[in-house]
Design an enzyme around this catalytic site. Sequence first.
Site, PDB file in Angstrom:
ATOM      1  N   LYS A 112       0.847  -1.235   0.080  1.00 26.31           N
ATOM      2  CA  LYS A 112      -0.089  -0.018   0.027  1.00 26.31           C
ATOM      3  C   LYS A 112       0.852   1.333  -0.016  1.00 26.31           C
ATOM      4  O   LYS A 112       0.467   2.336  -0.559  1.00 26.31           O
ATOM      5  CB  LYS A 112      -0.906   0.155   1.263  1.00 26.31           C
ATOM      6  CG  LYS A 112      -2.279  -0.967   1.080  1.00 26.31           C
ATOM      7  CD  LYS A 112      -3.402   0.071   0.390  1.00 26.31           C
ATOM      8  CE  LYS A 112      -4.312  -0.874  -0.224  1.00 26.31           C
ATOM      9  NZ  LYS A 112      -4.802  -2.074   0.308  1.00 26.31           N
ATOM     10  N   LYS A 195      -3.711 -11.496  -7.588  1.00 28.00           N
ATOM     11  CA  LYS A 195      -4.881 -12.058  -7.188  1.00 28.00           C
ATOM     12  C   LYS A 195      -5.912 -11.086  -7.723  1.00 28.00           C
ATOM     13  O   LYS A 195      -5.494  -9.793  -8.008  1.00 28.00           O
ATOM     14  CB  LYS A 195      -5.179 -11.807  -5.398  1.00 28.00           C
ATOM     15  CG  LYS A 195      -4.561 -10.595  -4.979  1.00 28.00           C
ATOM     16  CD  LYS A 195      -5.221 -10.354  -3.659  1.00 28.00           C
ATOM     17  CE  LYS A 195      -5.193  -9.143  -3.163  1.00 28.00           C
ATOM     18  NZ  LYS A 195      -5.835  -8.792  -1.788  1.00 28.00           N
ATOM     19  N   LYS A 198      -9.814  -5.197  -6.559  1.00 29.13           N
ATOM     20  CA  LYS A 198     -10.876  -4.009  -7.047  1.00 29.13           C
ATOM     21  C   LYS A 198      -9.912  -2.979  -7.447  1.00 29.13           C
ATOM     22  O   LYS A 198      -9.981  -2.139  -8.086  1.00 29.13           O
ATOM     23  CB  LYS A 198     -11.656  -3.365  -5.947  1.00 29.13           C
ATOM     24  CG  LYS A 198     -13.061  -4.243  -5.902  1.00 29.13           C
ATOM     25  CD  LYS A 198     -13.688  -3.955  -4.499  1.00 29.13           C
ATOM     26  CE  LYS A 198     -13.437  -4.899  -3.242  1.00 29.13           C
ATOM     27  NZ  LYS A 198     -14.283  -4.650  -2.261  1.00 29.13           N
TER      28      LYS A 198
HETATM   29  P1  TYM Z   1     -10.982  -7.607   1.835  1.00 26.41           P
HETATM   30  O1  TYM Z   1     -12.205  -6.790   1.737  1.00 26.41           O
HETATM   31  O2  TYM Z   1      -9.776  -7.271   1.124  1.00 26.41           O
HETATM   32  O3  TYM Z   1     -11.321  -9.239   1.415  1.00 26.41           O
HETATM   33  C1  TYM Z   1     -12.422  -9.827   2.181  1.00 26.41           C
HETATM   34  C2  TYM Z   1     -11.951 -11.189   1.863  1.00 26.41           C
HETATM   35  O4  TYM Z   1     -11.671 -11.767   0.559  1.00 26.41           O
HETATM   36  C3  TYM Z   1     -10.798 -12.301   0.366  1.00 26.41           C
HETATM   37  N1  TYM Z   1      -9.962 -11.973  -0.892  1.00 26.41           N
HETATM   38  C4  TYM Z   1      -9.645 -12.919  -1.895  1.00 26.41           C
HETATM   39  N2  TYM Z   1      -9.680 -14.198  -1.698  1.00 26.41           N
HETATM   40  C5  TYM Z   1      -8.820 -14.931  -2.765  1.00 26.41           C
HETATM   41  N3  TYM Z   1      -8.645 -14.479  -3.689  1.00 26.41           N
HETATM   42  C6  TYM Z   1      -8.901 -13.051  -4.020  1.00 26.41           C
HETATM   43  N4  TYM Z   1      -8.354 -12.643  -5.251  1.00 26.41           N
HETATM   44  C7  TYM Z   1      -9.266 -12.401  -2.986  1.00 26.41           C
HETATM   45  N5  TYM Z   1      -9.657 -11.078  -2.832  1.00 26.41           N
HETATM   46  C8  TYM Z   1     -10.223 -10.878  -1.446  1.00 26.41           C
HETATM   47  C9  TYM Z   1      -9.812 -11.825   1.474  1.00 26.41           C
HETATM   48  O5  TYM Z   1      -8.789 -12.588   1.830  1.00 26.41           O
HETATM   49  C10 TYM Z   1     -10.783 -11.668   2.624  1.00 26.41           C
HETATM   50  O6  TYM Z   1     -10.985 -12.975   3.281  1.00 26.41           O
HETATM   51  N6  TYM Z   1      -8.690  -7.286   6.080  1.00 26.41           N
HETATM   52  C11 TYM Z   1      -9.829  -8.118   5.554  1.00 26.41           C
HETATM   53  C12 TYM Z   1     -11.126  -7.569   6.312  1.00 26.41           C
HETATM   54  C13 TYM Z   1     -10.854  -7.965   7.563  1.00 26.41           C
HETATM   55  C14 TYM Z   1     -11.279  -9.245   8.614  1.00 26.41           C
HETATM   56  C15 TYM Z   1     -11.067  -8.793   9.819  1.00 26.41           C
HETATM   57  C16 TYM Z   1     -10.885 -10.248   7.685  1.00 26.41           C
HETATM   58  C17 TYM Z   1     -10.857  -6.996   8.604  1.00 26.41           C
HETATM   59  N7  TYM Z   1     -11.037  -7.390   9.961  1.00 26.41           N
HETATM   60  C18 TYM Z   1     -11.097  -9.861  10.629  1.00 26.41           C
HETATM   61  C19 TYM Z   1     -11.119 -11.347   9.099  1.00 26.41           C
HETATM   62  C20 TYM Z   1     -11.150 -11.078  10.167  1.00 26.41           C
HETATM   63  C21 TYM Z   1      -9.733  -8.008   4.147  1.00 26.41           C
HETATM   64  O7  TYM Z   1      -8.830  -8.428   3.541  1.00 26.41           O
HETATM   65  O8  TYM Z   1     -10.834  -7.496   3.499  1.00 26.41           O
END
Ligand code: TYM
Length: 334
Positions: A112, A195, A198
Amino acid sequence: MREKVVSGIRPTGKLHLGNYFGAFKNFIKLQDQFDCYFFIADYHSLTTHPTPGDLKGSVKRVLAEYIALGLDPEKCTVYFQSDVPETAELYLFLNMNAYMGELERVTSFKEKARTQPDNINAGLLTYPVLMAADILLHKAIKVPVGKDQEQHLEMARTFANRFNRLYNNEFFPEPQAFNFNTQLVKVPGLTGGGKMSKSAGESDTIFLDEPATSLNKKIMRAVSDSGPTEPGADKSQAVQNLFDLMSLVCTPETIGFFDTEHKNGSIRYGDLKKQLAADMETFIAPMRDKIESTLANEKMLQEIAHLGAAKARKSAQETMAQVREIIGFSKFYM
Ligand code: TYM
């Protein structure tokens, strides 16, 4: 007592295939077996400074998607992170024992910092601490997430153990990234890179309500090789990505067919993409309709949000009463 499960998704836009196969698909399965808390990580989304209007729209949309795609608020607790302010309190406490050096070494922070050099805020640096607070607040053991979250889970374990050591107890259990005894999933994007995400742009991502025409267009434009390679040649990264996407929605026969064509050096990527687009449309079409109708049912969404907030706060308040006591905030005048 059933084991606790926690996971969340940031409301930074619509849900996409990566969110579904990396995380959400497991949410649906887990809600039948465990005490599950699934939230919308609206605090986390502030690191990218959404406008108030965008934030309001996105959180409602993600809640509608959670429900449309199979979360049952009777079986699990569905809530907005910001409806549980105990999250922010635990984040504050955990921050006192999170160190600059370890936070700066986190891959997602470095990434980031590289991609948004004008906005390297402290929220980005302490993102894993807030995530640990989400998880530890309910004393969760299982955390269904995609591959990209593995390191954050490692940090959550570090913070839990550090708290336990500091106060000489076994208060927090160790949370583990979870995917039913199989590897964590990484869904690739369409533009040949890593991966699906967005932030990699619209053309990289397939949304769960992707309209049929743009779905077809995106897949037909996906990066592949220009033509067949030598018989027996290894798959390039871009081609492997297409096969990985096929493995999500196509039958084993379809995958086997194109695999053999690739081995023989006679594969036609246009045909592969056409088949992938057709199978993806079959997968997405019912989701698209369901999301639309759920989004229109505002009253139901409001009720779900109220119910979830109350259930999540109850659990959070129980934990925080104990945490305050352990830290020494049970004051002399109480
Ligand atoms: P976020 O919104 O980036 O992603 C949400 C979930 O989607 C999964 N993910 C993917 N898995 C496989 N391939 C991909 N291309 C892909 N893109 C997204 C992410 O691994 C995630 O599981 N930081 C977290 C949100 C969060 C969270 C937490 C999760 C905040 N607090 C506590 C678990 C426990 C996140 O990455 O969001």
